[in-house]
Design a protein around this motif. Structure first.
Motif, PDB file in Angstrom:
ATOM      1  N   HIS A 133       0.817  -1.217   0.000  1.00  0.00           N
ATOM      2  CA  HIS A 133       0.000   0.000   0.000  1.00  0.00           C
ATOM      3  C   HIS A 133       0.858   1.277   0.000  1.00  0.00           C
ATOM      4  N   VAL A 172      -6.111   4.892   0.457  1.00  0.00           N
ATOM      5  CA  VAL A 172      -5.936   3.729   1.330  1.00  0.00           C
ATOM      6  C   VAL A 172      -7.197   3.612   2.184  1.00  0.00           C
ATOM      7  N   ASN A 202      -8.911   1.467   5.242  1.00  0.00           N
ATOM      8  CA  ASN A 202      -8.764   0.505   6.337  1.00  0.00           C
ATOM      9  C   ASN A 202     -10.140   0.103   6.853  1.00  0.00           C
ATOM     10  N   TYR A 220      -4.992  -5.535  -1.998  1.00  0.00           N
ATOM     11  CA  TYR A 220      -5.721  -5.968  -0.790  1.00  0.00           C
ATOM     12  C   TYR A 220      -4.822  -6.811   0.094  1.00  0.00           C
ATOM     13  N   ARG A 266      -4.725  -8.379   4.480  1.00  0.00           N
ATOM     14  CA  ARG A 266      -5.454  -8.505   5.757  1.00  0.00           C
ATOM     15  C   ARG A 266      -4.478  -8.912   6.864  1.00  0.00           C
ATOM     16  N   ASP A 272      -7.883  -6.566  10.507  1.00  0.00           N
ATOM     17  CA  ASP A 272      -7.628  -5.288   9.829  1.00  0.00           C
ATOM     18  C   ASP A 272      -7.446  -5.543   8.336  1.00  0.00           C
ATOM     19  N   THR A 293      -7.152  -3.990   4.439  1.00  0.00           N
ATOM     20  CA  THR A 293      -6.725  -2.750   3.791  1.00  0.00           C
ATOM     21  C   THR A 293      -6.832  -2.888   2.278  1.00  0.00           C
ATOM     22  N   SER A 325      -6.094  -0.475  -1.299  1.00  0.00           N
ATOM     23  CA  SER A 325      -5.449   0.763  -1.761  1.00  0.00           C
ATOM     24  C   SER A 325      -5.365   0.762  -3.284  1.00  0.00           C
ATOM     25  N   HIS A 334      -1.275   8.320   5.399  1.00  0.00           N
ATOM     26  CA  HIS A 334      -1.735   6.953   5.173  1.00  0.00           C
ATOM     27  C   HIS A 334      -1.030   6.013   6.156  1.00  0.00           C
ATOM     28  N   VAL A 355      -1.079   1.967   7.771  1.00  0.00           N
ATOM     29  CA  VAL A 355      -1.569   0.588   7.678  1.00  0.00           C
ATOM     30  C   VAL A 355      -0.935  -0.206   8.813  1.00  0.00           C
TER      31      VAL A 355
END
Length: 535
Positions: free
Chosen positions: A235, A241, A243, A336, A338, A342, A344, A346, A387, A389
């Protein structure tokens, strides 16, 4: 000539009517009395009438006699039936007692040889012991024909396996040490750290079963060789982005879903039931009654937040969700990943304008897979925003929040000047655990920065005055008590704390070192207390 009658026959005829009627009949028969058929004489009529009455009386007496004999007969029959019934009842009672003892003995033998019951609502499939060997071979998993084979493979007795897996609605003991840690977003989260015996069984399942099954490429949380750094890397430098956080991630994965996973891997229902019970637990209330503590289940069984098996199970259960999200991301031009709960997404360029369509599909997929998006933790970060992550800044490259880093350096400077007393970092109450955890986090993202921080921190902790303070903190003899909260915070990989997936039990076992993870620092040797035994 008329046939002569015997004496007995004469007596019988006389008793059947009367003596006078008999004499009359004989006199008429012998001709001494003329029979007047037109109109009998009064004496003859009276004699015959007396005979009729006598016969009726005899009939009544005979009927009475028969009735009396019938009552006696019925009484005798009833008495006989009662005696036979009592004898039969006694024989039946004796037979059933012998059968009960035989069943009890057979049950005792069976309990030593197999698992037949594990509590209410979970024991229905324990008689099914036929695994799908082809499916197990597909995943390269060990084959266990039944609970005995599983116990032997785990190196424990069948009784111990039953004890660890038994589903109790009310019990006097628990397999978990429960405590609360603060959430980043506020409030507290209950952590269920397994006791040593259960923890060892869960680690065995993790190493011999769960880690052998391939997970999706999008999963980065608690995966050997991956970390929050590999989760954030795809990302970097994106225009948008997104979340997404799932609400009550572990509690939303129920026992039946975990059991279904083990069945899908190929295990027989008996083995799948035992494995699922070891990996799940209900929420409980502690009740004190008559001086004795009881643990009363208040929810259905689900994945505990704190068990080493929980993250790996979520990765496998979310395999389908990851594939659907990966396909969705490819369709709209997004990346993508994970990390636990969580997720994410982008993208760069024109794909960034499709965020609305993407989110609508994401919400639908999440609902279909049995999860719920946390509305307060949905973040859409566009150009001009910072941003992040899983705690790592990804605007241009993998980086650390510089404001937080400056505050940390200032903290180390203050410790160097005035010691540990009165210092705090984050929400952890144990300053040593907190600062070591953050230094490990920096080291994972920026090794050159982290190395300098760890070097300075090590030098500070070796200084005699600070070392004495640290010893007092670890042994619980200072104003900063050692808490499970602080230990769990420092034990998480790289010091990262997910919003809903902190799992200290999964990362504090030094016997399991996973490639790609930083091993948390060991506490000073001055304390002999295990990590779960805290004050």
């Amino acid at each position: 000539m008329a046939e002569s009658l015997t004496r007995q026959q004469l007596y019988d005829r006389i008793r059947a009517s009367s003596k006078e009627e008999f004499i009359l009949e004989e006199m008429i028969r012998l001709g001494f009395w003329a029979r007047n058929t037109a109109q009998p004489s009064p004496s003859e009529t009276l004699i015959r009438r007396e005979g009729e009455l006598r016969r009726e009386l005899n009939d009544l007496l005979a009927e009475k006699q028969r009735y009396q004999n019938k009552v006696k007969m019925l009484a005798d029959m009833r008495k006989d039936r009662m005696a036979k019934s009592k004898l039969k009842i006694a024989e039946t009672k004796k037979r059933r007692e012998e059968e009960r003892k035989a069943r009890a003995e057979a049950w005792a033998v069976a309990k030593d040889q197999q698992i037949l019951y594990l509590g209410e609502e979970v024991s229905a499939g324990l008689n099914k012991v036929n695994p799908d060997t082809a499916q197990l071979a597909k995943f390269n998993l060990p084959v266990f024909a039944d609970a005995t084979a599983l116990a032997n493979a785990m190196g424990i007795t069948l009784g111990k396996l039953r004890y660890l897996a038994f589903n109790r609605k009310v019990g006097h003991h628990t397999h978990y040490q429960r405590f609360q840690v603060p959430k980043k977003s506020g409030g507290t989260r209950v952590i269920s750290a397994p006791m040593p015996q259960l923890k060892a069984a869960q680690h065995w399942i993790l190493e011999h079963i769960l880690y052998k099954v391939s997970h999706s490429n999008a999963a980065h949380g608690f995966v050997p060789g991956k970390s929050i750094v590999t989760n954030a890397a795809p990302h970097v430098g994106q225009d948008i982005v997104i979340n997404i956080d799932l609400r009550d991630f572990f509690p939303s994965i129920a026992y039946k879903r975990v059991k279904g996973l083990f069945c899908k891997l190929g295990y027989a229902e008996q083995v799948a039931t035992i494995l699922a019970l070891i990996c799940t637990e209900p929420e409980v209330d502690e009740v004190l009654l008559d001086g004795r503590k009881y643990y009363v289940a208040k929810t259905a069984r689900h994945l505990p937040q704190g068990a080493p098996t929980s993250p790996a199970l979520t990765n496998l259960i979310c395999f389908k969700l990851d594939r659907r999200f990966a396909g969705l991301a490819e369709k709209y031009g997004y990346a993508y990943t994970r990390y636990a709960d969580d997720m994410t997404f982008s993208a760069k360029g024109a794909a960034a304008d499709k965020a609305g369509q993407l989110l609508r599909a994401v919400k639908m997929f999440v609902k279909e897979e049995g999860f719920t998006i946390h509305p307060d933790k949905l973040q859409v970060m566009r150009k001009g925003d910072r941003h992040t992550v899983t705690g790592i800044v990804v605007n241009e490259k993998l980086s650390i929040d510089r404001t937080t880093l400056r505050k940390f350096r200032a903290l180390l400077h203050n410790i160097e000047k005035t010691g540990l007393s009165g210092k705090r970092w984050g929400k952890g109450k144990n300053i040593i655990s907190s600062i070591e955890g953050y230094a490990n986090f920096v080291y994972m993202v920026k090794p050159e920065w982290g190395a300098r921080l760890k070097e300075k921190l090590a030098a500070l902790l070796q200084r005699p005055d600070i070392k004495a303070e640290a010893h007092a903190i670890w042994t619980g003899n200072s104003s900063q008590p050692v808490t499970t909260e602080a230990i769990s915070a420092s034990s998480h990989p790289a010091g990262y704390t997910s919003s809903d997936t902190t799992t200290p039990a999964a990362t504090t076992d030094s016997s399991t070192t996973i490639p790609g993870r930083i091993t948390p620092p060991e506490p000073p040797a001055a304390t002999d207390k295990p990590w779960w035994d805290v004050v």
